[in-house]
Write a protein that holds these residues in place. Structure first.
Motif, short mmCIF file in Angstrom:
data_model
loop_
_atom_site.label_atom_id
_atom_site.label_comp_id
_atom_site.label_asym_id
_atom_site.label_seq_id
_atom_site.Cartn_x
_atom_site.Cartn_y
_atom_site.Cartn_z
N ALA A 52 0.81 -1.32 -0.04
CA ALA A 52 -0.15 0.00 0.15
C ALA A 52 0.77 1.43 -0.03
O ALA A 52 0.38 2.24 -0.50
CB ALA A 52 -0.98 0.09 1.34
N ASN A 53 2.05 1.30 0.68
CA ASN A 53 3.03 2.33 0.69
C ASN A 53 3.77 2.43 -1.08
O ASN A 53 4.31 3.67 -0.83
CB ASN A 53 3.81 2.32 1.72
N ASP A 54 4.08 1.56 -1.63
CA ASP A 54 4.48 1.36 -2.67
C ASP A 54 4.07 0.62 -3.65
O ASP A 54 4.37 -0.48 -3.78
CB ASP A 54 5.99 1.14 -2.45
N PRO A 55 3.01 1.18 -4.45
CA PRO A 55 2.34 0.19 -5.33
C PRO A 55 3.12 -0.48 -6.41
O PRO A 55 2.73 -1.38 -7.02
CB PRO A 55 1.37 1.02 -5.99
N LEU A 56 4.47 0.08 -6.73
CA LEU A 56 5.41 -0.74 -7.42
C LEU A 56 5.82 -1.94 -7.01
O LEU A 56 6.35 -2.73 -7.74
CB LEU A 56 6.61 0.26 -8.07
N ARG A 57 5.84 -2.12 -5.74
CA ARG A 57 6.07 -3.55 -5.14
C ARG A 57 5.07 -4.41 -5.22
O ARG A 57 3.98 -3.97 -4.32
CB ARG A 57 6.70 -3.20 -3.76
N LEU A 58 5.14 -5.61 -5.57
CA LEU A 58 3.92 -6.46 -5.65
C LEU A 58 4.32 -7.98 -5.78
O LEU A 58 5.46 -8.10 -6.08
CB LEU A 58 2.72 -6.05 -6.67
N TRP A 59 3.52 -8.65 -5.48
CA TRP A 59 3.97 -10.13 -5.31
C TRP A 59 2.67 -10.77 -6.01
O TRP A 59 1.48 -10.41 -5.83
CB TRP A 59 4.11 -10.79 -3.85
N THR A 60 2.97 -11.76 -6.99
CA THR A 60 1.90 -12.28 -7.87
C THR A 60 1.95 -14.06 -7.60
O THR A 60 2.82 -14.34 -7.42
CB THR A 60 2.18 -11.93 -9.19
#
Length: 487
Positions: A52-60
């Motif tokens: 939520a603080n860095d939308p570019l960080r995600l896990w899929t």
């Protein structure tokens, strides 16, 4: 004493390090994705855990067949768990997500679900139709030549509505039209849940064939449609077999029928549920006049088909007839397989009731007409029991002066008009009510529900109360639940 104080100070100095290690302990999110409209897990869905603080960080990850998913080794923080799947897009669901806050070492389990069918129907079509056993058809209109390119166009749907009055069962044709926007998306609201529809779509000069579709019990039908190019041809037709020789073209018994043709092909196989090939199966495409029988290996091949989505009709003696929508695309459309179910066979039975008891009051009018109207032809219940028709039109194939011809919405019946050399569409009466005939006969009535039929195959033979304005003949169907003979 000094040594003890020194040891205590060393332990105290380690506490910040221990707390720091604990704060970085990985967290975990697991859960399920459930499709309420199908009452089943949603497998092969893409699930993202977004910081939520860095939308570019995600896990899929991806859900398994049970709709399960897991994210291991997530750092503490706040996350948005979001689901994407082609079905969600088809249903018109823009987002399926949930927020999760994780502390070090947390093990959170979440459940994400597609809203129920009534909820979706209310969101898409408005609350006014919720609770009325109505739903919607939704999809994308595509260009068969440039698939999967979406195109704008028009989609028209028709269905049969029954009403019960003191005078009997009334039949009306209801319809709705939907517009496909520039993205090809269309939604047609107000269709009957568990109803049978006939549908056709256009985009410019391209179109689908007439398609027969069944709306699921939940009222939501999702189907992309392909419009394609084709050409109109006129063929001479007699006894449901096209005439191709020059001599036959002059045959006065032939009927000129307009059909659609094109450059598409379709090949496939017919099998039983156990996988055994079924030979001598009649495979035909609505509106084209084209049909073949399968080989000993159950294989068939059709060419000269117009492109786009079409209804394929499959019939074989001893098997339940079936229909399926196929998308005919340029080149080889690929192989399609039809699974046939055997008809249930009854043991030998002994009739314990008299003919009058079986017919009862429902066929009193038929019996009276059979005795007093000598110009008609009558198909009694015993004839239908001996040779049960697979389709309604099958009852009329052997009656002189009648022809079963291909039509956009399935089989059509024509007969001679006032001029011997012309053919016309007869008036159709079902249970005493004149019925429109712009839909397939099998949409108007189920072949298994026909108890008896009357045929007046010329305008002069039609009783005054059944006559229309065209001067053509008439077909009268008497329907109801067929009586079961007692053992």
């Amino acid at each position: 004493m000094m040594k003890s104080l020194t040891l205590g100070a060393s332990v105290l100095s380690l506490i910040p390090l221990l707390l720091g290690a604990q704060s970085t302990r990985p967290a975990r999110i697991s859960g399920t994705v459930f499709d309420s409209t199908m009452s089943a897990p949603l497998g092969q869905a893409t699930v993202d855990a977004v910081d939520a603080n860095d939308p570019l960080r995600l896990w899929t990850t991806t859900t398994d067949a049970k709709g399960e998913f897991t994210f291991d080794a997530l750092p503490p923080g706040r996350y948005a768990v979001a689901v994407s799947h082609p079905r969600l897009d088809s249903l018109g669901i823009r987002q399926l997500s949930r927020g999760v806050a994780l502390r070090a070492g947390d093990r959170e389990r979440v459940r994400l679900g597609v809203p129920s069918a009534p909820t979706l129907i209310g969101q898409v079509c408005g609350d006014s139709i919720v609770g009325q056993r109505l739903g919607y058809v939704r999809g994308v209109l595509r260009d068969a030549d440039r698939a999967p390119l979406a195109v704008s166009g028009t989609v028209r749907l028709h269905w049969l509505e029954l009403s019960i009055t003191e005078g009997g069962i009334g039949r009306q044709i209801a319809s709705v039209e939907a517009r496909a926007d520039d993205s090809g998306r269309f939604t047609a609201c107000g269709v009957p849940a568990e109803g049978v529809l006939q549908l056709r779509a256009w985009s410019g000069g391209d179109s689908t064939g007439v398609l027969e579709l069944s709306v699921p019990y939940n009222g939501i039908l999702l189907r992309d449609l392909y419009v394609g190019r084709g050409r109109t041809a006129t063929v001479a037709w007699r006894d449901s077999v096209p005439l191709t020789t020059p001599e036959s073209a002059a045959d006065t018994a032939a009927v000129e029928v307009r059909v659609r043709r094109g450059d598409g092909t379709l090949r496939g196989t017919t099998r039983t549920g156990e996988g055994t090939a079924v030979s001598d199966v009649r495979v035909s495409v609505w509106g084209t006049g084209l049909g073949v029988r399968t080989t000993a290996e159950g294989q068939f091949f059709l060419n000269d088909l117009p492109l786009g989505s079409h209804t394929v009709d499959v019939r074989a003696i001893g098997y339940l007839p079936t229909r399926q929508i196929v998308d005919v695309l340029p080149g080889d459309s690929g192989r399609i397989e039809f699974n046939l179910d055997r008809m249930a066979r009854l043991d030998t039975i002994r009739i314990m009731a008299t003919r009058e008891q079986i017919l009862e009051r429902r066929l009193a009018e038929f019996e009276l007409n059979r005795k007093t109207r000598g110009l008609g032809r009558f198909i009694p219940p015993e004839a239908l029991e001996r040779h049960p028709p697979l389709r309604v039109a099958d009852m009329f194939r052997t009656i002189p002066g009648l022809r079963v011809v291909p039509a956009a919405g399935g089989d059509a019946v024509v007969m001679r008009g006032q001029s011997f050399g012309q053919w016309c569409a007869p008036e159709l009466w079902i249970d005493g009510v004149r019925t429109v005939t712009n839909m397939g006969l099998d949409v108007l009535v189920n072949a298994q529900d026909v108890l008896a039929a009357e045929v007046y195959n010329s305008g002069a033979a039609v009783p005054a109360q059944l006559a229309g304005f065209t001067g053509c003949g008439a077909i009268v169907l008497h329907t109801g639940m067929r009586e079961r003979a007692r053992r």
